[in-house]
Write a protein that holds these residues in place. Structure first.
Motif, PDB file in Angstrom:
ATOM      1  N   LEU A   1       6.462 -12.390 -13.229  1.00 53.73           N
ATOM      2  CA  LEU A   1       7.330 -11.878 -14.292  1.00 53.73           C
ATOM      3  C   LEU A   1       7.711 -10.404 -14.182  1.00 53.73           C
ATOM      4  O   LEU A   1       8.611  -9.951 -14.891  1.00 53.73           O
ATOM      5  N   SER A   2       7.026  -9.655 -13.333  1.00 55.90           N
ATOM      6  CA  SER A   2       7.317  -8.224 -13.267  1.00 55.90           C
ATOM      7  C   SER A   2       8.784  -7.973 -12.894  1.00 55.90           C
ATOM      8  O   SER A   2       9.256  -8.440 -11.851  1.00 55.90           O
ATOM      9  N   PRO A   3       9.509  -7.221 -13.719  1.00 54.34           N
ATOM     10  CA  PRO A   3      10.915  -6.898 -13.386  1.00 54.34           C
ATOM     11  C   PRO A   3      11.015  -6.125 -12.074  1.00 54.34           C
ATOM     12  O   PRO A   3      11.978  -6.296 -11.323  1.00 54.34           O
ATOM     13  N   GLN A   4       9.993  -5.285 -11.806  1.00 54.28           N
ATOM     14  CA  GLN A   4      10.034  -4.492 -10.578  1.00 54.28           C
ATOM     15  C   GLN A   4       9.919  -5.395  -9.346  1.00 54.28           C
ATOM     16  O   GLN A   4      10.640  -5.223  -8.354  1.00 54.28           O
ATOM     17  N   LEU A   5       9.006  -6.369  -9.408  1.00 50.42           N
ATOM     18  CA  LEU A   5       8.869  -7.286  -8.259  1.00 50.42           C
ATOM     19  C   LEU A   5      10.115  -8.147  -8.115  1.00 50.42           C
ATOM     20  O   LEU A   5      10.551  -8.451  -7.002  1.00 50.42           O
ATOM     21  N   LYS A   6      10.690  -8.537  -9.255  1.00 53.01           N
ATOM     22  CA  LYS A   6      11.934  -9.334  -9.190  1.00 53.01           C
ATOM     23  C   LYS A   6      13.035  -8.525  -8.513  1.00 53.01           C
ATOM     24  O   LYS A   6      13.816  -9.051  -7.728  1.00 53.01           O
ATOM     25  N   GLU A   7      13.057  -7.212  -8.826  1.00 52.86           N
ATOM     26  CA  GLU A   7      14.086  -6.376  -8.205  1.00 52.86           C
ATOM     27  C   GLU A   7      13.853  -6.267  -6.689  1.00 52.86           C
ATOM     28  O   GLU A   7      14.789  -6.401  -5.900  1.00 52.86           O
ATOM     29  N   VAL A   8      12.595  -6.057  -6.314  1.00 54.80           N
ATOM     30  CA  VAL A   8      12.272  -5.977  -4.873  1.00 54.80           C
ATOM     31  C   VAL A   8      12.729  -7.257  -4.174  1.00 54.80           C
ATOM     32  O   VAL A   8      13.339  -7.219  -3.108  1.00 54.80           O
ATOM     33  N   ARG A   9      12.441  -8.401  -4.808  1.00 54.54           N
ATOM     34  CA  ARG A   9      12.777  -9.697  -4.186  1.00 54.54           C
ATOM     35  C   ARG A   9      14.276  -9.984  -4.159  1.00 54.54           C
ATOM     36  O   ARG A   9      14.731 -10.818  -3.384  1.00 54.54           O
TER      37      ARG A   9
ATOM     38  N   VAL B   1       0.837  -1.204   0.000  1.00 57.85           N
ATOM     39  CA  VAL B   1       0.000   0.000   0.000  1.00 57.85           C
ATOM     40  C   VAL B   1       0.870   1.251   0.000  1.00 57.85           C
ATOM     41  O   VAL B   1       0.550   2.239  -0.652  1.00 57.85           O
ATOM     42  N   GLN B   2       1.956   1.210   0.767  1.00 56.40           N
ATOM     43  CA  GLN B   2       2.802   2.411   0.811  1.00 56.40           C
ATOM     44  C   GLN B   2       4.149   2.183   0.113  1.00 56.40           C
ATOM     45  O   GLN B   2       5.191   2.614   0.579  1.00 56.40           O
ATOM     46  N   PHE B   3       4.072   1.485  -1.019  1.00 54.63           N
ATOM     47  CA  PHE B   3       5.264   1.234  -1.835  1.00 54.63           C
ATOM     48  C   PHE B   3       4.838   1.498  -3.284  1.00 54.63           C
ATOM     49  O   PHE B   3       4.512   0.561  -4.030  1.00 54.63           O
ATOM     50  N   PRO B   4       4.803   2.779  -3.694  1.00 59.89           N
ATOM     51  CA  PRO B   4       4.180   3.125  -4.983  1.00 59.89           C
ATOM     52  C   PRO B   4       5.054   2.837  -6.204  1.00 59.89           C
ATOM     53  O   PRO B   4       5.292   3.698  -7.047  1.00 59.89           O
ATOM     54  N   LEU B   5       5.506   1.618  -6.309  1.00 60.86           N
ATOM     55  CA  LEU B   5       6.300   1.169  -7.459  1.00 60.86           C
ATOM     56  C   LEU B   5       5.367   0.338  -8.353  1.00 60.86           C
ATOM     57  O   LEU B   5       5.032  -0.804  -8.016  1.00 60.86           O
ATOM     58  N   PRO B   6       4.921   0.901  -9.487  1.00 59.05           N
ATOM     59  CA  PRO B   6       3.978   0.152 -10.331  1.00 59.05           C
ATOM     60  C   PRO B   6       4.629  -1.104 -10.905  1.00 59.05           C
ATOM     61  O   PRO B   6       5.758  -1.050 -11.400  1.00 59.05           O
ATOM     62  N   THR B   7       3.921  -2.224 -10.826  1.00 56.37           N
ATOM     63  CA  THR B   7       4.495  -3.479 -11.322  1.00 56.37           C
ATOM     64  C   THR B   7       3.651  -4.111 -12.424  1.00 56.37           C
ATOM     65  O   THR B   7       4.089  -5.069 -13.063  1.00 56.37           O
ATOM     66  N   GLY B   8       2.446  -3.585 -12.639  1.00 50.36           N
ATOM     67  CA  GLY B   8       1.576  -4.142 -13.677  1.00 50.36           C
ATOM     68  C   GLY B   8       0.136  -3.800 -13.371  1.00 50.36           C
ATOM     69  O   GLY B   8      -0.155  -3.184 -12.334  1.00 50.36           O
ATOM     70  N   ASN B   9      -0.767  -4.201 -14.268  1.00 49.51           N
ATOM     71  CA  ASN B   9      -2.187  -3.910 -14.066  1.00 49.51           C
ATOM     72  C   ASN B   9      -3.003  -5.143 -14.448  1.00 49.51           C
ATOM     73  O   ASN B   9      -2.813  -5.704 -15.532  1.00 49.51           O
ATOM     74  N   VAL B  10      -3.906  -5.518 -13.548  1.00 49.20           N
ATOM     75  CA  VAL B  10      -4.685  -6.747 -13.774  1.00 49.20           C
ATOM     76  C   VAL B  10      -5.718  -6.588 -14.890  1.00 49.20           C
ATOM     77  O   VAL B  10      -6.335  -7.582 -15.293  1.00 49.20           O
ATOM     78  N   ARG B  11      -5.893  -5.375 -15.401  1.00 48.45           N
ATOM     79  CA  ARG B  11      -6.774  -5.197 -16.554  1.00 48.45           C
ATOM     80  C   ARG B  11      -6.044  -5.565 -17.845  1.00 48.45           C
ATOM     81  O   ARG B  11      -6.655  -5.772 -18.878  1.00 48.45           O
ATOM     82  N   GLN B  12      -4.720  -5.583 -17.741  1.00 50.27           N
ATOM     83  CA  GLN B  12      -3.923  -5.874 -18.950  1.00 50.27           C
ATOM     84  C   GLN B  12      -3.211  -7.216 -18.880  1.00 50.27           C
ATOM     85  O   GLN B  12      -2.848  -7.788 -19.906  1.00 50.27           O
ATOM     86  N   GLN B  13      -2.952  -7.675 -17.670  1.00 53.13           N
ATOM     87  CA  GLN B  13      -2.200  -8.932 -17.504  1.00 53.13           C
ATOM     88  C   GLN B  13      -2.860  -9.775 -16.426  1.00 53.13           C
ATOM     89  O   GLN B  13      -3.533  -9.247 -15.535  1.00 53.13           O
ATOM     90  N   LYS B  14      -2.596 -11.070 -16.474  1.00 61.74           N
ATOM     91  CA  LYS B  14      -3.058 -11.945 -15.397  1.00 61.74           C
ATOM     92  C   LYS B  14      -2.246 -11.628 -14.144  1.00 61.74           C
ATOM     93  O   LYS B  14      -1.046 -11.329 -14.223  1.00 61.74           O
ATOM     94  N   PHE B  15      -2.910 -11.749 -12.993  1.00 61.81           N
ATOM     95  CA  PHE B  15      -2.224 -11.441 -11.740  1.00 61.81           C
ATOM     96  C   PHE B  15      -0.937 -12.250 -11.586  1.00 61.81           C
ATOM     97  O   PHE B  15       0.110 -11.710 -11.231  1.00 61.81           O
ATOM     98  N   MET B  16      -1.005 -13.540 -11.867  1.00 62.71           N
ATOM     99  CA  MET B  16       0.184 -14.379 -11.646  1.00 62.71           C
ATOM    100  C   MET B  16       1.317 -14.044 -12.610  1.00 62.71           C
ATOM    101  O   MET B  16       2.480 -14.248 -12.285  1.00 62.71           O
ATOM    102  N   ASP B  17       0.961 -13.539 -13.807  1.00 55.91           N
ATOM    103  CA  ASP B  17       2.020 -13.096 -14.723  1.00 55.91           C
ATOM    104  C   ASP B  17       2.738 -11.890 -14.140  1.00 55.91           C
ATOM    105  O   ASP B  17       3.961 -11.777 -14.232  1.00 55.91           O
ATOM    106  N   ILE B  18       1.961 -10.979 -13.552  1.00 56.76           N
ATOM    107  CA  ILE B  18       2.591  -9.809 -12.912  1.00 56.76           C
ATOM    108  C   ILE B  18       3.456 -10.291 -11.744  1.00 56.76           C
ATOM    109  O   ILE B  18       4.620  -9.914 -11.612  1.00 56.76           O
TER     110      ILE B  18
END
Lengths: 100, 370
Positions: free
Chosen positions: B282-290, B262-279
């Motif tokens: 596969l999201s590079p931003q989430l991979k970086e966080v991890r 909620v308080q980490f405003p780094l966009p990683t994807g949108n469920v209107r455009q991609q499946k949640f599990m793909d985000i």
């Protein structure tokens, strides 16, 4: 001997995590995790299939467990979950309260 | 370690999303002075879209689902959403100001076996609460709803956000919670607005006042442990990481944007455009966080507080780097233990800065429902 039928209560939250079930009872927030065998029984608790059949077809065959022991363990497991209100037990088929 | 903590750790280690916070709207009937949201509707997800997201979250293994806003009850379909979520067997927690909850709503929430309803209450004094929410009679309506819910057997937690306006009222709110018979949590964190405006940070309780809160046994029962000097940092600590944001937890906005928290405003994807599990996978931003480990933290890796600090990577991100320090948490660590943080030592400060230099380094991508 009468059959035992089991169904999942609708008052719980449940989800599988890496093959093991997490269950939380909303009434008192008691949190459980089920091992692989117990998870298989839980997932088969559709209210229509007798427990003995679940144990025979889902447990003994899959996990290669002695049937007499498995039936006794399953009865104990069912009684325990029933005591916490997260599994409904009857000697008659039950309507399934939760679908997933 | 409790069974719940064990399960949380397992999800963290496996990188599975066990917990999701879903805001169903940013619209609100209150205008709280400290709120970080833009309350205009820029194209909320429809009922069908939210149900689809819930299906995907259930499929992904999400167990803990927090439904929040904005004010959730401003959505006419809110009960339909809760009913669907419970049908999917989520453990549902709702965050609300409760002013729209009457007896009928309380009964329905009970019947749906919602786990907890968390309600914001700022003061035991109506005039202070109403001045913060800017909604006349909101105190009266909120407290009435808390009583309804409690009477109907719904578990309620009063969330008491502390700021300059109400910083001495936590005793009164805690007493009120005990009198009604509900739980109480206190939060002294004020976050910047989503548009990057940091004016609300002026409402933060001054660091010098934190010891009074931290050393109050009524608020912090395990005083000795809580205020103890941090244990020595080990090699294992430097290889590990503690925050669940992006590891086993994420946030979905009313517009379908997915963020680590909620308080980490780094966009990683949108469920209107991609499946949640793909985000999620596969999201590079989430991979970086991890990918971040304790040893990668630019300042904190050399800090004695590394293992006990509540360092928020989201606030650190808003300060300029997700690997950097979160000044607000440095402040808490210092005032909790009296021991200087690496961030302070590096800047030659004898006490933490009173205001963090927060900036919104990447604006939120608001995805309009065209």
């Amino acid at each position: 001997m009468s059959e035992t039928y089991i169904a999942r209560s609708s008052s719980i939250a449940a989800r599988a995590l890496a093959g093991e079930m997490m269950i939380m009872n909303s009434v008192d927030s008691t949190f459980f995790t089920l091992n692989e065998v117990a998870t298989a029984i839980w997932q088969a608790a559709d209210g229509r299939t007798p427990l003995s059949e679940i144990v025979r077809t889902r447990i003994c065959e899959t996990f290669e467990i002695d049937e007499a022991k498995a039936q006794a363990d399953a009865q104990q497991f069912v009684a325990e979950l029933s005591g916490h209100g997260i599994l409904l037990v009857s000697d008659q088929p039950l309507a399934q309260e939760a679908t997933r | 370690m409790s069974l719940m903590a064990e399960v949380g750790q397992k999800a963290f280690d496996l990188g599975l999303p066990i917990s999701v916070h879903l805001d169903v709207t940013y619209r609100c009937n209150e205008r709280c002075v400290h709120c970080y949201l833009d309350h205009d509707d820029h194209g909320e997800m429809t009922t069908a879209e939210i149900k689809d997201v819930l299906d995907q979250l259930a499929e992904a293994g999400v167990f803990f689902l927090t439904l929040s806003g904005g004010e959730v009850f401003l959505r006419r379909d809110f009960f339909e959403i809760v009913e669907y979520a419970r049908h999917l067997q989520f453990n549902v927690k709702i965050k609300t100001n409760a002013v729209m909850i009457g007896k009928k709503e309380a009964q329905r929430l009970r019947d749906l076996n919602v786990d907890t309803v968390q309600i914001s209450l700022y003061s035991h004094r109506p005039e202070v609460h109403d001045a913060i929410t800017k909604l006349p009679k909101s105190f009266e309506r909120t407290v009435k709803a808390i009583r309804f819910l409690h009477e109907h057997g719904v578990r309620v937690t009063i969330a008491n956000v502390l700021m300059t306006e109400n910083q001495n009222d936590h005793y009164g709110v805690q007493k009120l919670a005990a009198e009604i018979g509900v739980m109480y949590v206190l939060d002294p964190t004020i976050t910047p607005m989503m548009d990057g405006n940091t004016d609300v940070l002026a409402l933060r309780v001054a660091g010098e006042s934190l010891p009074e809160i931290f050393k109050n046994p009524a608020l912090v029962p395990n005083q000795e442990e809580f205020c103890a000097p941090p244990p020595p940092v080990s090699e294992g600590d430097l290889d590990g990481y503690s925050c669940s944001a992006g590891h086993s937890f994420c946030y979905v906005s009313p517009y379908g944007d997915v963020f680590p928290c909620v308080q980490f405003p780094l966009p990683t994807g949108n469920v209107r455009q991609q499946k949640f599990m793909d985000i999620w996978n596969l999201s590079p931003q989430l991979k970086e966080v991890r990918s971040i480990q304790g040893k990668d933290l630019t300042v904190c890796s050399s800090c004695s507080h590394l293992t006990t600090c509540t360092r928020c990577p989201g606030l650190a991100y808003m300060e300029g780097s997700m690997r950097g320090p979160s000044t607000a948490d440095c402040e808490k660590s210092f005032y909790r233990t009296g021991i200087a943080t690496a961030n302070m030592l590096m800047q030659g400060l004898s006490k933490p800065r009173t205001t963090a230099p927060l900036v919104q380094i990447q604006p939120l991508a608001v995805s309009a429902n065209a």
